[in-house]
Design an enzyme around this catalytic site. Sequence first.
Site, PDB file in Angstrom:
ATOM      1  N   GLY A 182       0.841  -1.190   0.000  1.00  0.00           N
ATOM      2  CA  GLY A 182       0.000   0.000   0.000  1.00  0.00           C
ATOM      3  C   GLY A 182       0.876   1.239   0.000  1.00  0.00           C
ATOM      4  O   GLY A 182       2.078   1.171  -0.271  1.00  0.00           O
ATOM      5  N   ALA A 183       0.296   2.389   0.313  1.00  0.00           N
ATOM      6  CA  ALA A 183       1.056   3.638   0.278  1.00  0.00           C
ATOM      7  C   ALA A 183       2.267   3.588   1.201  1.00  0.00           C
ATOM      8  O   ALA A 183       3.373   3.972   0.818  1.00  0.00           O
ATOM      9  CB  ALA A 183       0.152   4.812   0.648  1.00  0.00           C
ATOM     10  N   GLU A 203       3.625  -8.538  -1.892  1.00  0.00           N
ATOM     11  CA  GLU A 203       2.211  -8.178  -1.798  1.00  0.00           C
ATOM     12  C   GLU A 203       1.349  -9.440  -1.921  1.00  0.00           C
ATOM     13  O   GLU A 203       1.541 -10.241  -2.841  1.00  0.00           O
ATOM     14  CB  GLU A 203       1.830  -7.184  -2.900  1.00  0.00           C
ATOM     15  CG  GLU A 203       0.349  -6.893  -3.041  1.00  0.00           C
ATOM     16  CD  GLU A 203      -0.284  -6.394  -1.750  1.00  0.00           C
ATOM     17  OE1 GLU A 203      -1.286  -6.993  -1.310  1.00  0.00           O
ATOM     18  OE2 GLU A 203       0.223  -5.407  -1.178  1.00  0.00           O
ATOM     19  N   ALA A 268       4.199  -3.679   6.651  1.00  0.00           N
ATOM     20  CA  ALA A 268       3.295  -2.571   6.327  1.00  0.00           C
ATOM     21  C   ALA A 268       1.991  -3.151   5.797  1.00  0.00           C
ATOM     22  O   ALA A 268       1.642  -2.997   4.624  1.00  0.00           O
ATOM     23  CB  ALA A 268       3.939  -1.644   5.296  1.00  0.00           C
ATOM     24  N   GLY A 270      -1.275  -2.744   6.893  1.00  0.00           N
ATOM     25  CA  GLY A 270      -2.524  -2.123   7.313  1.00  0.00           C
ATOM     26  C   GLY A 270      -2.484  -1.562   8.715  1.00  0.00           C
ATOM     27  O   GLY A 270      -1.437  -1.553   9.373  1.00  0.00           O
ATOM     28  N   HIS A 443       1.256  27.135 -19.999  1.00  0.00           N
ATOM     29  CA  HIS A 443       2.325  26.438 -20.723  1.00  0.00           C
ATOM     30  C   HIS A 443       3.646  27.156 -20.481  1.00  0.00           C
ATOM     31  O   HIS A 443       3.687  28.383 -20.493  1.00  0.00           O
ATOM     32  CB  HIS A 443       2.011  26.433 -22.222  1.00  0.00           C
ATOM     33  CG  HIS A 443       3.131  25.872 -23.054  1.00  0.00           C
ATOM     34  ND1 HIS A 443       3.323  24.511 -23.200  1.00  0.00           N
ATOM     35  CD2 HIS A 443       4.112  26.483 -23.776  1.00  0.00           C
ATOM     36  CE1 HIS A 443       4.371  24.308 -23.985  1.00  0.00           C
ATOM     37  NE2 HIS A 443       4.873  25.482 -24.344  1.00  0.00           N
TER      38      HIS A 443
END
Length: 464
Positions: A182-183, A203, A268, A270, A443
């Site tokens: 996740g993040a 993951e 990591a 949750g 621009h």
Amino acid sequence: MAEQFDLVVVGGGPGGYVAAIRAAQLKMKTALVERENLGGICLNWGCIPTKALLRASEINHLLHSLDAYGFAADNVRFDFEKVVKRSRAVAGQLSGGVKHLLRKNKVTVFDGHAKLNGPGKLAVTKDGKPVADLETKNIILATGARARVLPGMEPDGKLIWSYREALVPNTMPKSLIVVGSGAIGSEFASFFLNMGAKVTLIEALDRILPVEDAEISAFVNKAFVKQGMTVLTAAKVNAVRKTADAVTVSVEVGGKTQEITADRLISAVGIVGNVEDIGLEGTKVKVERTHVVTDPAGFTGEPGVYAIGDLTGPPWLAHKASHEAIATVEGIAGMHPHHMDVTNIPGCTYCRPQVASVGITEAKAKEKGHEVRVGRFPFIGNGKAIAMGEPEGFVKTVFDAKTGELLGAHMVGPEVTEMIQGYTIARTLETTEAELMNTVFPHPTVSEAMHEAVLDAYGRVIHI
């Protein structure tokens, strides 16, 4: 004698301290109770210090890419202790700033742990000793959340880290395993990779950054691998074994098991809400999967008790907590705030490349029955991105084909975390493709890619 207040806020994070300040602005006599650091996890152990670290890794990456810009430097190196020290100094500066803001707004701050102690009552203690008894008509619980701990991956402060230990490492690891993409996991994986570590990202689901649009996830995966990271998806961690100075993970991918050894492991996977020991027992406050259930106004079901931020439902983001704080306080004050639409809350991940999104993904839009028009524009077609030397990435827009509603916007590439607010405002104003196409973008800017992605959805793209 109990001290009397109009509102007491429990927790001083980006939800709690914002709620207290807004209440004070509305002339409520307000107190805030914080047991650790003003600013909460976000400011002290999350959003802010991680961005300071990521800035350092970005500089390190650029210093090793000088030749592309016509520069040369010898013996490029860094002092890891100073990198971490600067991150902590940034967090400390902002925590002091929160203290100043609360004082300025005449919010009474109690240093301690607050616990519900009957209707409209709170007991505050510090190290088990009484600090104060408070009475109030309104209580806002903003106690936040902490890292979820999986069996076998309990942080030990040395070999296995949660986000806390990862923010103050005692050494720069040569190799690292990150479990969870996740993040938080992706940011730490990106940081240590760009500081020179060999990183493996694991993951359990079939793609990294699983809450993002599938095309964005795939692009980041490819970018990470190109940078030298090992990425394992649909992967099951079967066991973790520690030695004196290393961690070995047994991981199953596609029916095959392999072992990976590294200096350190970051878990990591949750968060869980801080619902324990705050006096919820015997109240009408409902807890589901460690998070407090509320109605759209933040009300918990217990008279006079509200909850906001990471303690409640997703998305678990600081800016969502702050928005909830203001809306909840204004509701308590008898005003009529707009209830939050969570699909209008932008999400940002500050890895390299950056990721930002708002609204729903293309897959979710189709699942909801929308006929969609999708636009894409690559940064390789954007002059500013090319001039910056960052032409990788793209912008994707998803519109309802019948109404022109902007259903979602998804970006990966340079400074997209700064640009996503443009699409967030568009969704808040219920803008259609017509207004976006007729908006003049300056621009040369990277934001021109946002305009082109809208044009592309309607067959009018110019620069590809």
